[in-house]
Design an enzyme around this catalytic site. Structure first.
Site, PDB file in Angstrom:
ATOM      1  N   ARG A  12     -68.349 -34.780  19.901  1.00 29.58           N
ATOM      2  CA  ARG A  12     -69.346 -33.960  19.191  1.00 29.58           C
ATOM      3  C   ARG A  12     -70.459 -33.507  20.129  1.00 29.58           C
ATOM      4  O   ARG A  12     -70.829 -32.330  20.160  1.00 29.58           O
ATOM      5  CB  ARG A  12     -69.932 -34.760  18.019  1.00 29.58           C
ATOM      6  CG  ARG A  12     -68.995 -34.911  16.832  1.00 29.58           C
ATOM      7  CD  ARG A  12     -69.623 -35.795  15.758  1.00 29.58           C
ATOM      8  NE  ARG A  12     -69.641 -37.180  16.207  1.00 29.58           N
ATOM      9  CZ  ARG A  12     -68.756 -38.116  15.839  1.00 29.58           C
ATOM     10  NH1 ARG A  12     -67.813 -37.808  14.978  1.00 29.58           N
ATOM     11  NH2 ARG A  12     -68.823 -39.343  16.298  1.00 29.58           N
ATOM     12  N   ARG A  24     -75.949 -19.060  29.383  1.00 27.21           N
ATOM     13  CA  ARG A  24     -77.118 -19.325  30.230  1.00 27.21           C
ATOM     14  C   ARG A  24     -76.793 -18.976  31.680  1.00 27.21           C
ATOM     15  O   ARG A  24     -75.671 -19.192  32.137  1.00 27.21           O
ATOM     16  CB  ARG A  24     -77.536 -20.800  30.130  1.00 27.21           C
ATOM     17  CG  ARG A  24     -78.214 -21.116  28.801  1.00 27.21           C
ATOM     18  CD  ARG A  24     -78.600 -22.569  28.708  1.00 27.21           C
ATOM     19  NE  ARG A  24     -79.587 -22.978  29.707  1.00 27.21           N
ATOM     20  CZ  ARG A  24     -80.527 -23.897  29.499  1.00 27.21           C
ATOM     21  NH1 ARG A  24     -80.624 -24.483  28.314  1.00 27.21           N
ATOM     22  NH2 ARG A  24     -81.362 -24.224  30.452  1.00 27.21           N
ATOM     23  N   GLY A  63     -76.270 -40.275  28.304  1.00 30.34           N
ATOM     24  CA  GLY A  63     -76.761 -40.170  26.929  1.00 30.34           C
ATOM     25  C   GLY A  63     -76.053 -41.134  25.998  1.00 30.34           C
ATOM     26  O   GLY A  63     -76.448 -41.293  24.839  1.00 30.34           O
ATOM     27  N   THR A  64     -74.998 -41.785  26.502  1.00 34.52           N
ATOM     28  CA  THR A  64     -74.230 -42.733  25.683  1.00 34.52           C
ATOM     29  C   THR A  64     -75.135 -43.861  25.191  1.00 34.52           C
ATOM     30  O   THR A  64     -75.957 -44.376  25.957  1.00 34.52           O
ATOM     31  CB  THR A  64     -73.084 -43.328  26.533  1.00 34.52           C
ATOM     32  OG1 THR A  64     -72.278 -42.258  27.008  1.00 34.52           O
ATOM     33  CG2 THR A  64     -72.240 -44.294  25.723  1.00 34.52           C
ATOM     34  N   THR A  90     -82.260 -37.420  23.817  1.00 36.94           N
ATOM     35  CA  THR A  90     -82.718 -36.427  24.786  1.00 36.94           C
ATOM     36  C   THR A  90     -83.580 -35.336  24.151  1.00 36.94           C
ATOM     37  O   THR A  90     -83.887 -34.344  24.810  1.00 36.94           O
ATOM     38  CB  THR A  90     -81.505 -35.789  25.498  1.00 36.94           C
ATOM     39  OG1 THR A  90     -80.572 -35.346  24.513  1.00 36.94           O
ATOM     40  CG2 THR A  90     -80.822 -36.777  26.435  1.00 36.94           C
ATOM     41  N   HIS A 120     -77.964 -41.952  10.082  1.00 43.92           N
ATOM     42  CA  HIS A 120     -77.057 -41.092  10.832  1.00 43.92           C
ATOM     43  C   HIS A 120     -75.790 -40.839  10.025  1.00 43.92           C
ATOM     44  O   HIS A 120     -75.494 -41.548   9.059  1.00 43.92           O
ATOM     45  CB  HIS A 120     -76.660 -41.741  12.164  1.00 43.92           C
ATOM     46  CG  HIS A 120     -77.735 -41.663  13.209  1.00 43.92           C
ATOM     47  ND1 HIS A 120     -78.766 -42.565  13.275  1.00 43.92           N
ATOM     48  CD2 HIS A 120     -77.936 -40.783  14.222  1.00 43.92           C
ATOM     49  CE1 HIS A 120     -79.562 -42.253  14.295  1.00 43.92           C
ATOM     50  NE2 HIS A 120     -79.084 -41.176  14.882  1.00 43.92           N
ATOM     51  N   LYS A 124     -71.033 -42.549  13.098  1.00 47.18           N
ATOM     52  CA  LYS A 124     -71.759 -43.193  14.202  1.00 47.18           C
ATOM     53  C   LYS A 124     -71.346 -44.658  14.326  1.00 47.18           C
ATOM     54  O   LYS A 124     -71.303 -45.394  13.349  1.00 47.18           O
ATOM     55  CB  LYS A 124     -73.274 -43.085  13.997  1.00 47.18           C
ATOM     56  CG  LYS A 124     -74.043 -43.658  15.190  1.00 47.18           C
ATOM     57  CD  LYS A 124     -75.490 -43.250  15.195  1.00 47.18           C
ATOM     58  CE  LYS A 124     -76.240 -43.853  16.368  1.00 47.18           C
ATOM     59  NZ  LYS A 124     -75.762 -43.359  17.666  1.00 47.18           N
ATOM     60  N   GLY A 130     -79.432 -46.130  19.180  1.00 49.23           N
ATOM     61  CA  GLY A 130     -80.120 -46.274  20.463  1.00 49.23           C
ATOM     62  C   GLY A 130     -81.547 -45.761  20.369  1.00 49.23           C
ATOM     63  O   GLY A 130     -82.465 -46.294  21.014  1.00 49.23           O
ATOM     64  N   THR A 131     -81.757 -44.739  19.573  1.00 42.36           N
ATOM     65  CA  THR A 131     -83.111 -44.190  19.420  1.00 42.36           C
ATOM     66  C   THR A 131     -84.022 -45.169  18.686  1.00 42.36           C
ATOM     67  O   THR A 131     -85.189 -45.339  19.059  1.00 42.36           O
ATOM     68  CB  THR A 131     -83.051 -42.859  18.650  1.00 42.36           C
ATOM     69  OG1 THR A 131     -82.173 -41.986  19.361  1.00 42.36           O
ATOM     70  CG2 THR A 131     -84.419 -42.235  18.517  1.00 42.36           C
TER      71      THR A 131
HETATM   72  P1  NAD Z   1     -67.689 -38.676  19.808  1.00 43.03           P
HETATM   73  O1  NAD Z   1     -66.930 -39.853  19.312  1.00 43.03           O
HETATM   74  O2  NAD Z   1     -67.642 -37.391  19.048  1.00 43.03           O
HETATM   75  O3  NAD Z   1     -67.216 -38.340  21.308  1.00 43.03           O
HETATM   76  C1  NAD Z   1     -67.019 -39.338  22.277  1.00 43.03           C
HETATM   77  C2  NAD Z   1     -66.338 -38.744  23.495  1.00 43.03           C
HETATM   78  O4  NAD Z   1     -66.161 -39.775  24.478  1.00 43.03           O
HETATM   79  C3  NAD Z   1     -64.938 -38.167  23.224  1.00 43.03           C
HETATM   80  O5  NAD Z   1     -64.744 -37.039  24.055  1.00 43.03           O
HETATM   81  C4  NAD Z   1     -64.006 -39.294  23.656  1.00 43.03           C
HETATM   82  O6  NAD Z   1     -62.754 -38.811  24.113  1.00 43.03           O
HETATM   83  C5  NAD Z   1     -64.791 -39.898  24.815  1.00 43.03           C
HETATM   84  N1  NAD Z   1     -64.496 -41.322  24.987  1.00 43.03           N
HETATM   85  C6  NAD Z   1     -64.563 -42.300  24.045  1.00 43.03           C
HETATM   86  N2  NAD Z   1     -64.206 -43.481  24.572  1.00 43.03           N
HETATM   87  C7  NAD Z   1     -63.938 -43.253  25.872  1.00 43.03           C
HETATM   88  C8  NAD Z   1     -63.514 -44.086  26.938  1.00 43.03           C
HETATM   89  N3  NAD Z   1     -63.334 -45.412  26.770  1.00 43.03           N
HETATM   90  N4  NAD Z   1     -63.322 -43.511  28.156  1.00 43.03           N
HETATM   91  C9  NAD Z   1     -63.522 -42.189  28.347  1.00 43.03           C
HETATM   92  N5  NAD Z   1     -63.919 -41.342  27.354  1.00 43.03           N
HETATM   93  C10 NAD Z   1     -64.121 -41.879  26.141  1.00 43.03           C
HETATM   94  O7  NAD Z   1     -69.197 -39.178  19.972  1.00 43.03           O
HETATM   95  P2  NAD Z   1     -70.531 -38.311  20.069  1.00 43.03           P
HETATM   96  O8  NAD Z   1     -71.120 -38.145  18.709  1.00 43.03           O
HETATM   97  O9  NAD Z   1     -70.284 -37.107  20.923  1.00 43.03           O
HETATM   98  O10 NAD Z   1     -71.480 -39.345  20.838  1.00 43.03           O
HETATM   99  C11 NAD Z   1     -71.158 -39.793  22.139  1.00 43.03           C
HETATM  100  C12 NAD Z   1     -72.229 -40.785  22.586  1.00 43.03           C
HETATM  101  O11 NAD Z   1     -73.490 -40.097  22.714  1.00 43.03           O
HETATM  102  C13 NAD Z   1     -72.466 -41.929  21.582  1.00 43.03           C
HETATM  103  O12 NAD Z   1     -72.776 -43.106  22.304  1.00 43.03           O
HETATM  104  C14 NAD Z   1     -73.674 -41.443  20.805  1.00 43.03           C
HETATM  105  O13 NAD Z   1     -74.413 -42.464  20.197  1.00 43.03           O
HETATM  106  C15 NAD Z   1     -74.457 -40.780  21.915  1.00 43.03           C
HETATM  107  N6  NAD Z   1     -75.462 -39.790  21.491  1.00 43.03           N
HETATM  108  C16 NAD Z   1     -76.569 -39.713  22.269  1.00 43.03           C
HETATM  109  C17 NAD Z   1     -77.539 -38.763  21.978  1.00 43.03           C
HETATM  110  C18 NAD Z   1     -78.730 -38.638  22.897  1.00 43.03           C
HETATM  111  O14 NAD Z   1     -79.629 -37.821  22.631  1.00 43.03           O
HETATM  112  N7  NAD Z   1     -78.772 -39.408  23.987  1.00 43.03           N
HETATM  113  C19 NAD Z   1     -77.392 -37.913  20.888  1.00 43.03           C
HETATM  114  C20 NAD Z   1     -76.239 -38.013  20.103  1.00 43.03           C
HETATM  115  C21 NAD Z   1     -75.258 -38.961  20.428  1.00 43.03           C
END
Ligand code: NAD
Length: 231
Positions: A12, A24, A63-64, A90, A120, A124, A130-131
């Site tokens: 996502r 961009r 961002g994970t 972020t 959320h 999720k 995390g936030t």
């Molecule tokens: P998602 O499940 O839609 O996507 C996860 C992605 O990671 C997919 O492309 C998947 O193939 C890949 N993936 C999963 N496990 C993997 C592994 N072991 N090895 C390699 N690739 C792997 O999740 P999302 O909603 O896109 O969120 C991803 C992360 O970002 C989550 O940890 C979420 O909490 C975090 N997040 C952070 C922010 C921020 O602002 N920092 C905002 C939203 C989400």
């Protein structure tokens, strides 16, 4: 123009970042060999992504969320050789909220309870978010609690925040909510509430791109979105 290599590109957030970069002139997404690495994937994948950034000698924005003490140590080790931003959120608004929470906690006496409520979407994985943990950390810092001392006792010092800072967390999951966070300071007879609502992932995507642009060319070290946003 800088190029970004995205880990988690099919997810996502990965899709939201690719969309935000479309059209961009200052940034483009490439499959490999980018100027900056950006990771929105899963905690299990973190070490591999750090290793890829280290091998390429390129900065990385992580961002994970759902990271633990071992992940933080791996990030600290990587930051000795490359520039790293690790940000549970972020968006500009949330990083400003974090600043305001730290200020409020520093000024209010310990008679004020601090409760953090987040909601959320139903997909999720981690809870509290995390936030929410980042906001708890900011509140604890405002109260003068050393969370790093308690970091190994729970994810992101959450146990330390609960015990030492008397900070509570509640997590709701449902529907398609992009991310709501509310920090409630409650005392006898009054409440102060500070909050943020994310209406779409676009705000995180824009912030991640701003972070990647900022990281390009930075010396090794551990940085935060507050540095990017000048807070
Ligand atoms: P998602 O499940 O839609 O996507 C996860 C992605 O990671 C997919 O492309 C998947 O193939 C890949 N993936 C999963 N496990 C993997 C592994 N072991 N090895 C390699 N690739 C792997 O999740 P999302 O909603 O896109 O969120 C991803 C992360 O970002 C989550 O940890 C979420 O909490 C975090 N997040 C952070 C922010 C921020 O602002 N920092 C905002 C939203 C989400």
């Amino acid at each position: 123009m800088i190029s970004i290599t995205l880990f988690g590109a099919s997810g996502r957030m990965g899709r939201a970042i690719a969309e935000a970069a479309t059209g961009r002139s200052d940034v483009g997404i490439v499959a490999e060999g980018g100027d900056v690495f950006v990771d929105f994937s899963a905690p299990d994948a973190l070490q591999g992504h750090l290793d890829a950034a280290l091998a390429a000698g390129k900065p990385i924005l992580i961002g994970t969320t759902g990271l633990g003490a071992a992940h933080r140590r791996a990030i600290d080790a990587a930051a000795e050789r490359i520039a790293v931003i690790q940000a549970a959120n972020t968006s500009l608004g949330v990083n400003l909220l974090s600043h305001l929470v730290r200020e409020a906690a520093a000024r209010l006496s310990e008679d004020w309870d601090i409760e953090i409520v987040e909601m959320h979407h139903r997909m999720k994985v981690d809870a509290p978010s995390g936030t929410a943990l980042m906001l708890g950390r900011a509140a604890a810092e405002g109260r003068g609690v050393d969370l790093d001392a308690a970091a190994d006792r729970g994810r992101d010092g959450i146990t330390g925040a609960r015990e030492a800072g008397r900070i509570g967390f509640a997590a709701l999951r449902g529907g398609s909510v992009a991310g709501d966070h509310q920090v409630i300071f409650a005392a006898e007879g009054e409440r102060l509430e500070l909050g943020h609502r994310a209406e779409s992932r676009a705000i995180f995507a824009r912030g991640a791109i701003a972070g990647a642009l900022w990281l390009h060319g930075k010396p090794a070290g551990r940085y935060a979105m507050a540095d990017v946003l000048g807070l």
